[in-house]
Design a protein around this motif. Structure first.
Motif, short mmCIF file in Angstrom:
data_model
loop_
_atom_site.label_atom_id
_atom_site.label_comp_id
_atom_site.label_asym_id
_atom_site.label_seq_id
_atom_site.Cartn_x
_atom_site.Cartn_y
_atom_site.Cartn_z
N GLN A 14 0.83 -1.21 0.00
CA GLN A 14 0.00 0.00 0.00
C GLN A 14 0.86 1.26 0.00
O GLN A 14 0.58 2.22 -0.71
N MET A 15 1.91 1.25 0.78
CA MET A 15 2.79 2.42 0.85
C MET A 15 3.55 2.63 -0.46
O MET A 15 3.86 3.76 -0.82
N SER A 16 3.83 1.54 -1.17
CA SER A 16 4.54 1.69 -2.46
C SER A 16 3.67 2.45 -3.47
O SER A 16 4.19 3.19 -4.30
N LEU A 17 2.38 2.27 -3.38
CA LEU A 17 1.48 3.03 -4.25
C LEU A 17 1.58 4.52 -3.94
O LEU A 17 1.67 5.34 -4.86
N ASP A 18 1.58 4.86 -2.65
CA ASP A 18 1.74 6.27 -2.26
C ASP A 18 3.10 6.79 -2.72
O ASP A 18 3.21 7.93 -3.19
N TYR A 19 4.11 5.97 -2.58
CA TYR A 19 5.47 6.35 -2.98
C TYR A 19 5.53 6.72 -4.46
O TYR A 19 6.16 7.70 -4.85
N LEU A 20 4.83 5.96 -5.28
CA LEU A 20 4.83 6.22 -6.72
C LEU A 20 4.00 7.45 -7.09
O LEU A 20 4.36 8.21 -7.98
N VAL A 21 2.89 7.64 -6.40
CA VAL A 21 1.96 8.72 -6.73
C VAL A 21 2.39 10.06 -6.14
O VAL A 21 2.09 11.11 -6.70
N GLU A 22 3.10 10.03 -5.02
CA GLU A 22 3.47 11.26 -4.32
C GLU A 22 4.99 11.41 -4.21
O GLU A 22 5.57 11.23 -3.14
N PRO A 23 5.65 11.74 -5.30
CA PRO A 23 7.11 11.81 -5.28
C PRO A 23 7.67 12.81 -4.26
O PRO A 23 8.76 12.61 -3.73
N CYS A 24 6.93 13.85 -3.97
CA CYS A 24 7.42 14.84 -3.01
C CYS A 24 7.44 14.31 -1.57
O CYS A 24 8.11 14.87 -0.71
N ARG A 25 6.73 13.21 -1.31
CA ARG A 25 6.67 12.62 0.03
C ARG A 25 7.50 11.35 0.16
O ARG A 25 7.41 10.64 1.15
N ARG A 26 8.29 11.05 -0.84
CA ARG A 26 8.99 9.76 -0.86
C ARG A 26 9.86 9.53 0.38
O ARG A 26 9.86 8.44 0.95
N GLU A 27 10.59 10.53 0.79
CA GLU A 27 11.46 10.36 1.97
C GLU A 27 10.62 10.06 3.21
O GLU A 27 10.95 9.17 3.99
N ALA A 28 9.53 10.79 3.40
CA ALA A 28 8.66 10.57 4.56
C ALA A 28 8.01 9.19 4.50
O ALA A 28 7.90 8.50 5.53
N ILE A 29 7.59 8.77 3.33
CA ILE A 29 6.96 7.45 3.17
C ILE A 29 7.98 6.35 3.48
O ILE A 29 7.67 5.37 4.17
N ARG A 30 9.20 6.51 2.99
CA ARG A 30 10.24 5.52 3.24
C ARG A 30 10.56 5.43 4.73
O ARG A 30 10.66 4.33 5.30
N THR A 31 10.66 6.57 5.39
CA THR A 31 10.93 6.59 6.83
C THR A 31 9.79 5.93 7.60
O THR A 31 10.04 5.13 8.51
N GLU A 32 8.57 6.24 7.23
CA GLU A 32 7.41 5.63 7.89
C GLU A 32 7.40 4.11 7.69
O GLU A 32 7.11 3.36 8.62
N ALA A 33 7.72 3.67 6.50
CA ALA A 33 7.76 2.23 6.22
C ALA A 33 8.82 1.54 7.08
O ALA A 33 8.56 0.47 7.65
N GLU A 34 9.99 2.14 7.18
CA GLU A 34 11.06 1.56 8.01
C GLU A 34 10.61 1.46 9.46
O GLU A 34 10.83 0.43 10.12
#
Length: 53
Positions: A14-34
């Motif tokens: 689910q988070m990978s979908l957000d990662y692809l759609v919201e490039p400006c939030r990629r760092e935050a999404i990656r941190t949240e996933a970790e």
């Protein structure tokens, strides 16, 4: 641990979908996933040590 691995897999998909759609939030999404992976496996390990599932 298999249950946790399944949950992690579902969450990361689910988070990978957000990662692809919201490039400006990629760092935050990656941190949240970790953090989610660490929390889930740490919690599962603690429960296992306490005699839970």
């Amino acid at each position: 641990m298999l249950r946790v691995a399944s949950q992690v897999s579902d969450n990361l998909f689910q988070m990978s979908l957000d990662y692809l759609v919201e490039p400006c939030r990629r760092e935050a999404i990656r941190t949240e996933a970790e953090e989610q992976v660490l929390f889930l496996f740490t919690g599962a390990r603690v429960l296992q040590a306490l005699g839970g599932e």
